[in-house]
Design a protein around this motif. Structure first.
Motif, PDB file in Angstrom:
ATOM      1  N   GLU A   6       0.827  -1.207   0.000  1.00  0.00           N
ATOM      2  CA  GLU A   6       0.000   0.000   0.000  1.00  0.00           C
ATOM      3  C   GLU A   6       0.863   1.259   0.000  1.00  0.00           C
ATOM      4  O   GLU A   6       0.581   2.218  -0.729  1.00  0.00           O
ATOM      5  N   THR A   7       1.915   1.249   0.801  1.00  0.00           N
ATOM      6  CA  THR A   7       2.821   2.400   0.856  1.00  0.00           C
ATOM      7  C   THR A   7       3.482   2.622  -0.493  1.00  0.00           C
ATOM      8  O   THR A   7       3.542   3.750  -0.995  1.00  0.00           O
ATOM      9  N   GLN A   9       2.436   1.697  -3.453  1.00  0.00           N
ATOM     10  CA  GLN A   9       1.442   2.168  -4.418  1.00  0.00           C
ATOM     11  C   GLN A   9       1.167   3.654  -4.247  1.00  0.00           C
ATOM     12  O   GLN A   9       1.053   4.389  -5.236  1.00  0.00           O
ATOM     13  N   THR A  10       1.084   4.114  -3.020  1.00  0.00           N
ATOM     14  CA  THR A  10       0.860   5.536  -2.751  1.00  0.00           C
ATOM     15  C   THR A  10       2.025   6.373  -3.281  1.00  0.00           C
ATOM     16  O   THR A  10       1.821   7.413  -3.929  1.00  0.00           O
ATOM     17  N   GLN A  13       1.921   6.433  -7.101  1.00  0.00           N
ATOM     18  CA  GLN A  13       0.882   7.321  -7.618  1.00  0.00           C
ATOM     19  C   GLN A  13       1.341   8.772  -7.611  1.00  0.00           C
ATOM     20  O   GLN A  13       1.011   9.539  -8.516  1.00  0.00           O
ATOM     21  N   ALA A  14       2.118   9.139  -6.613  1.00  0.00           N
ATOM     22  CA  ALA A  14       2.595  10.518  -6.494  1.00  0.00           C
ATOM     23  C   ALA A  14       3.483  10.924  -7.664  1.00  0.00           C
ATOM     24  O   ALA A  14       3.594  12.113  -7.982  1.00  0.00           O
TER      25      ALA A  14
END
Length: 90
Positions: A6-7, A9-10, A13-14
Motif C-alpha cells: 500500500e505504501t 502504491q501511494t 501514484q505521487a
C-alpha cells in the motif's frame, strides 16, 4: 494487501507510475527488487537498489527507509545511520 504494498502504491501514484514494472524500469532495478520491497525485505536489499528506487519515486533514501524499515529498526535515527554508512562508501 501488505502495508508495504500500500505504501509503495501511494508513493508510485505521487509520481504517476502505474505498475511495478514501470517503477522497476524507471529505477533500473529488477522486478524482484520491487517484490522484495513489497514483501517487507528491505533490510536484505542493497543500498544501491534502494537508492535507485528512491530516486525513481522522487524521495530521499532516508524517506524510503522511514516508510519501509520495521519499527524496531528505527531505534537509531535514520539520518545518523545513513551518515555513518555513507562515510564508509567507496
Amino acid at each position: 494487501m501488505s502495508s508495504e504494498t500500500e505504501t509503495l502504491q501511494t508513493l508510485m501514484q505521487a509520481v504517476n507510475l502505474k505498475s511495478y514494472r514501470a517503477i522497476a524500469q524507471k529505477a533500473n532495478v529488477s522486478r524482484w527488487q520491487i517484490q522484495q520491497l513489497r514483501s517487507g525485505n528491505i533490510t536484505k536489499m542493497r543500498v544501491e537498489a534502494l537508492t535507485k528506487i528512491s530516486a525513481a519515486l522522487a524521495i530521499s533514501l532516508a524517506t524510503l527507509l522511514n516508510h519501509f524499515l520495521p519499527k524496531e529498526s528505527k531505534i537509531i535515527p535514520i539520518s545518523l545511520l545513513l551518515s555513518s554508512f555513507l562515510s564508509f562508501a567507496p
